[in-house]
Write a protein that holds these residues in place. Structure first.
Motif, mmCIF file in Angstrom:
data_model
loop_
_atom_site.group_PDB
_atom_site.id
_atom_site.type_symbol
_atom_site.label_atom_id
_atom_site.label_comp_id
_atom_site.label_asym_id
_atom_site.label_seq_id
_atom_site.Cartn_x
_atom_site.Cartn_y
_atom_site.Cartn_z
ATOM 1 N N GLN A 1 -21.739 -51.669 -4.822
ATOM 2 C CA GLN A 1 -21.167 -51.283 -3.528
ATOM 3 C C GLN A 1 -21.642 -49.872 -3.234
ATOM 4 O O GLN A 1 -21.663 -49.020 -4.118
ATOM 5 C CB GLN A 1 -19.640 -51.315 -3.555
ATOM 6 N N VAL A 2 -22.009 -49.620 -1.991
ATOM 7 C CA VAL A 2 -22.435 -48.288 -1.573
ATOM 8 C C VAL A 2 -21.362 -47.709 -0.655
ATOM 9 O O VAL A 2 -20.878 -48.379 0.264
ATOM 10 C CB VAL A 2 -23.795 -48.342 -0.852
ATOM 11 N N ASN A 3 -20.990 -46.462 -0.920
ATOM 12 C CA ASN A 3 -20.019 -45.747 -0.103
ATOM 13 C C ASN A 3 -20.719 -44.588 0.595
ATOM 14 O O ASN A 3 -21.501 -43.865 -0.034
ATOM 15 C CB ASN A 3 -18.876 -45.192 -0.955
ATOM 16 N N THR A 4 -20.432 -44.403 1.879
ATOM 17 C CA THR A 4 -21.010 -43.295 2.629
ATOM 18 C C THR A 4 -19.913 -42.578 3.393
ATOM 19 O O THR A 4 -19.149 -43.212 4.141
ATOM 20 C CB THR A 4 -22.076 -43.790 3.629
ATOM 21 N N THR A 5 -19.805 -41.277 3.180
ATOM 22 C CA THR A 5 -18.911 -40.454 3.976
ATOM 23 C C THR A 5 -19.690 -39.986 5.199
ATOM 24 O O THR A 5 -20.688 -39.276 5.073
ATOM 25 C CB THR A 5 -18.406 -39.247 3.169
ATOM 26 N N LEU A 6 -19.254 -40.415 6.370
ATOM 27 C CA LEU A 6 -19.969 -40.118 7.606
ATOM 28 C C LEU A 6 -19.347 -38.905 8.283
ATOM 29 O O LEU A 6 -18.128 -38.804 8.412
ATOM 30 C CB LEU A 6 -19.904 -41.333 8.542
ATOM 31 N N GLY A 7 -20.194 -37.964 8.675
ATOM 32 C CA GLY A 7 -19.718 -36.754 9.325
ATOM 33 C C GLY A 7 -20.852 -36.057 10.044
ATOM 34 O O GLY A 7 -21.956 -36.605 10.195
ATOM 35 N N VAL A 8 -20.597 -34.817 10.443
ATOM 36 C CA VAL A 8 -21.621 -34.076 11.192
ATOM 37 C C VAL A 8 -22.869 -33.832 10.358
ATOM 38 O O VAL A 8 -23.960 -33.640 10.894
ATOM 39 C CB VAL A 8 -21.051 -32.739 11.712
ATOM 40 N N HIS A 9 -22.719 -33.864 9.032
ATOM 41 C CA HIS A 9 -23.867 -33.576 8.168
ATOM 42 C C HIS A 9 -24.886 -34.707 8.157
ATOM 43 O O HIS A 9 -26.050 -34.485 7.814
ATOM 44 C CB HIS A 9 -23.387 -33.311 6.734
ATOM 45 N N ASN A 10 -24.469 -35.930 8.483
ATOM 46 C CA ASN A 10 -25.394 -37.060 8.352
ATOM 47 C C ASN A 10 -25.351 -38.043 9.514
ATOM 48 O O ASN A 10 -25.997 -39.098 9.458
ATOM 49 C CB ASN A 10 -25.131 -37.817 7.044
ATOM 50 N N LEU A 11 -24.599 -37.746 10.580
ATOM 51 C CA LEU A 11 -24.459 -38.696 11.679
ATOM 52 C C LEU A 11 -25.807 -39.052 12.289
ATOM 53 O O LEU A 11 -26.061 -40.214 12.622
ATOM 54 C CB LEU A 11 -23.524 -38.134 12.750
ATOM 55 N N ASN A 12 -26.699 -38.063 12.397
ATOM 56 C CA ASN A 12 -28.006 -38.347 12.992
ATOM 57 C C ASN A 12 -28.915 -39.142 12.054
ATOM 58 O O ASN A 12 -29.990 -39.586 12.466
ATOM 59 C CB ASN A 12 -28.697 -37.047 13.429
#
Length: 202
Positions: free
Chosen positions: A169-180
């Motif tokens: 399983q892959v988990n990704t914390t989405l935020g301003v650092h990686n949204l693009n």
């Protein structure tokens, strides 16, 4: 023109149990110790293990309580900090499996996350690992985890886990650092393949 008869909906999957009756997942933060310094760490990771951590036997009792929820049992996820900081990790997995729990492990992308350790997890009875990918490039991921090399180590562990027979399983914390980078993250997960991709919005 007469109305066409309504087709009853087709169930995509059958419900194995009611989540109001018992949880589907139980996630245990087994230690606060971790070699990373992630920006978002809710475990407030520290470099050394806390003496107040549950002992092996206390953790076994915790797993027995989780197993008492009934069948099918919840998936028991051992996380942290970094669960590889616990020398009894493989014993904990074995005990959880002996109790009848499906056990997964959520390790950190450190040097301890190698092929031998992943094979030992499989041999102990773990069915899956969950790995964190917080950017589509080393610059973004390592900047979020604050330790150089974590991106490459995690990608390598992803491949090795699949090779030794563990689900990923892959988990990704989405935020301003990686949204693009979201399109590139989608391409990465699709290319390397994962059982599940979970997005976290903090």
């Amino acid at each position: 023109m007469p109305a066409r008869p309504q087709t009853p909906p087709v169930a995509i999957r059958s419900v194995r149990h009611d989540p109001a009756d018992r949880p589907f997942l139980v996630i245990w933060e087994a230690t606060r110790a971790c070699a990373l310094a992630c920006v978002h760490c809710r475990a407030e990771a520290i470099t050394d293990r806390d003496p107040a951590e549950l002992s092996t036997d206390e953790a076994t009792e915790l797993m027995a309580q989780v197993r008492s929820f009934g069948s099918p049992p919840p998936i028991f996820v051992i996380t942290g900090g970094d669960p590889f900081e616990r020398p009894d990790l493989f014993e904990l997995v074995r005990r959880g499996r002996a109790l009848g729990l499906p056990v997964a492990v959520s390790p950190s992308g450190t040097e301890k996350l190698n092929r031998a350790a992943l094979a030992d997890l499989r041999d102990a009875g773990a069915t899956a690992v969950s790995l964190s990918i917080d950017g589509a490039s080393a610059e973004v991921h390592d900047g979020f985890r604050q330790i150089p090399g974590t991106f490459d180590r995690t990608l390598a562990a992803w491949r090795m886990a699949q090779q030794v027979g563990l689900k990923v399983q892959v988990n990704t914390t989405l935020g301003v650092h990686n949204l693009n980078q979201l399109p590139d993250l989608i391409a990465l997960v699709s290319r390397q393949q994962a059982m599940t991709w979970s997005i976290f919005l903090l």
